[in-house]
Enzyme design. Structure first.
Site, PDB file in Angstrom:
ATOM      1  N   GLY A  89      12.904  48.857   5.276  1.00  0.00           N
ATOM      2  CA  GLY A  89      11.880  48.454   6.232  1.00  0.00           C
ATOM      3  C   GLY A  89      11.026  47.373   5.602  1.00  0.00           C
ATOM      4  N   GLY A 125       3.767  45.392  -2.617  1.00  0.00           N
ATOM      5  CA  GLY A 125       3.729  44.643  -1.368  1.00  0.00           C
ATOM      6  C   GLY A 125       3.352  43.190  -1.524  1.00  0.00           C
ATOM      7  NE  ARG A 178      11.891  34.413   5.485  1.00  0.00           N
ATOM      8  CZ  ARG A 178      11.735  35.657   5.059  1.00  0.00           C
ATOM      9  NH1 ARG A 178      11.543  36.636   5.929  1.00  0.00           N
ATOM     10  NH2 ARG A 178      11.759  35.940   3.785  1.00  0.00           N
ATOM     11  CG  ASP A 254      18.341  44.888   3.503  1.00  0.00           C
ATOM     12  OD1 ASP A 254      19.415  45.195   2.959  1.00  0.00           O
ATOM     13  OD2 ASP A 254      17.359  44.479   2.857  1.00  0.00           O
ATOM     14  CG  ASN A 255      18.494  40.367   2.487  1.00  0.00           C
ATOM     15  OD1 ASN A 255      17.378  40.647   2.923  1.00  0.00           O
ATOM     16  ND2 ASN A 255      18.782  40.463   1.203  1.00  0.00           N
TER      17      ASN A 255
END
Length: 474
Positions: A89, A125, A178, A254-255
């Protein structure tokens, strides 16, 4: 003047899916905000005049993260180096907002390094400043090369000291935004399969088709058509990487974007020479994600995606869709490489033969991959039609002897043979094509380190800005 970022017409497209797909989070507060990079080209894509957007506007929206919209940490799982990981996640970023470009497409503002979320686990994070610098460089270089890629909208240094095992620590922190077509991943679907939620997979598929594959929206077999189109997009993307000499480094599911767009540049690298086993990530000890494996890995990730999609889509239709990969990849890669050699179109057999000899030349000699195409571009002239030995004069290449020289001569003779079929106008077009497909500046690892060192030692950003300017213009 009001901040234009705060008054864009944001669409709650992903938010409208509901809390089964994300968690609302709050951005971290940082002790410092210095804008290190802003992408004015993206502003024009949004219909904004860069002259009216100040650095303070960037800092307010994308450093302090002032917004009337909720920040959404997206939920997903993924296969990482072949092992399924349900503990993923958005762990250091979130979806800031979604907005239409002047082309009518929906785009995401997705953050990186903006604080902990429910998926951070034991991580802080945060994003290192060097990591942000590297992602800016990767995205701009790939964009210049024609790769379907996300781009960086902004990079703000945030004044914290971070500790990392792969960088001299303490190292500086940053928050990045991004700009991409979507942050929905293969792993977004894999998570829903993990929980056995066919209903949520169907809902997500409808969302993806509505916003990113709208031409299939009214088709009765729209789900199968979507998957087939995704297969072709991913095959095209990998062909673009391979022609660009780019190794992503971490091709976990996940990429992998559901729109077939390249994003998330961590330990990437551009290959210095044509080495099929070149591996970008130091932690990829088996070479799973090496340069030559990228087509095979991405096709495998598409096959893994079938597992959740089979809850909704017929297995036979999915297999038929996956069968499109090999042809799409080979056809696109061949054409891109022929373009890099200056030609527009060649008959299939001739294109395959020229590609074969080019790869043999690169693989069996100590040739810089990008240096070879740059030399070809810089030295190209009409006189090559008269004498094959003048093609890429050996003064500009390493010394060729013995069997190595045979690779060069075989390639020169075939290249010369095809040149002889061209008119003067076609030669001019070839020269322009070489310049288009072969940028002068390709950021290999030494070049990236060369711009980071002045930043690290004396906070000198001029080499970084100079490199970006050269990437865009040369």
């Amino acid at each position: 003047m009001a901040n234009p970022f705060l008054f864009l017409e944001y669409e709650p497209a992903f938010e409208a899916l509901g809390r089964d797909y994300y968690d609302e989070v709050v951005a971290a507060e940082f002790p410092l905000h210095i804008l290190r990079f802003r992408n004015d080209q993206i502003l024009t894509q949004l219909g904004l005049d860069p002259q009216t957007v100040t650095d303070d506007h960037f800092i307010e929206a994308f450093g302090k993260f002032e917004s009337v919209r909720p920040a959404l940490a997206m939920c997903y799982h993924g296969y990482q180096f072949g092992e399924y990981n349900p503990q993923l996640g958005d762990g250091r970023g979130f979806l800031y907002g979604q907005v239409r470009g002047i082309d009518g497409e929906l785009y995401d503002f997705g953050t990186k390094g903006t604080g902990q979320t429910p998926y951070s686990r034991n991580a802080d994070g945060r994003l290192t400043l060097k990591g942000g610098v590297r992602e800016v460089i990767a995205a701009e270089a790939l964009h210049r090369m024609g790769v379907r890629t996300s781009r960086t909208l902004s990079l703000v240094e945030t004044g914290e000291k971070l500790y990392r095992s792969d960088e001299p620590s303490p190292t500086r922190s940053a928050a990045m935004v991004r700009f991409s077509r979507s942050h929905i991943r293969f792993g977004t679907f894999e998570r829903l399969h993990y929980f056995g939620r066919a209903d949520l997979i169907t809902k997500l598929l409808d969302h993806v088709i509505e916003y990113y594959y709208p031409h299939f929206k009214t088709e009765s077999d729209r789900y199968a058509l979507f998957y087939g189109e995704l297969v072709k997009r991913v095959a095209t993307l990998v062909a673009q990487w391979m022609a660009a000499g780019f190794c992503h480094g971490v091709l976990n599911t996940d990429n992998m974007s559901i729109t077939g767009e390249s994003f998330d540049y961590g330990p990437y690298a551009f290959i210095p020479t044509y080495n099929p086993r070149f591996t970008a990530a130091y932690f990829d000890s088996s070479g799973l994600y090496c340069y030559a494996n990228q087509p095979w890995v991405c096709k495998g990730n598409l096959e893994r995606l079938q597992q959740p999609l089979k809850m909704v889509i017929d297995a036979e239709a999915l297999e038929s869709g996956l069968d499109l990969f090999d042809h799409q990849f080979r056809e696109t890669y061949r054409q891109l490489m022929i373009n890099k050699l200056g030609f527009g179109q060649l008959p299939l057999a001739e294109a395959e033969e020229l590609l074969k000899l080019t790869i043999n030349l690169l693989k069996n000699n100590d040739l810089g991959y990008h240096d070879f195409f740059s030399l070809l571009t810089q030295e190209f002239c009409a006189d090559w039609q008269d004498n094959f030995s003048q093609i890429c004069k050996t003064e500009g290449l390493p010394k060729f002897e013995g069997w190595r020289k045979l690779y060069l001569e075989s390639w020169q003779q075939l290249y010369h043979h095809y040149l002889q079929t061209l008119s003067p106008q076609q030669l001019d077009e070839m020269k322009a094509r070489l310049k288009r497909y072969n940028p002068t500046v390709v950021p290999l690892r030494p070049q990236i380190e060369a711009v980071w060192e002045p930043i690290f030692v004396e906070d000198n950003w001029e080499p970084f800005y100079s490199l970006l300017k050269r990437i865009k213009t040369e």
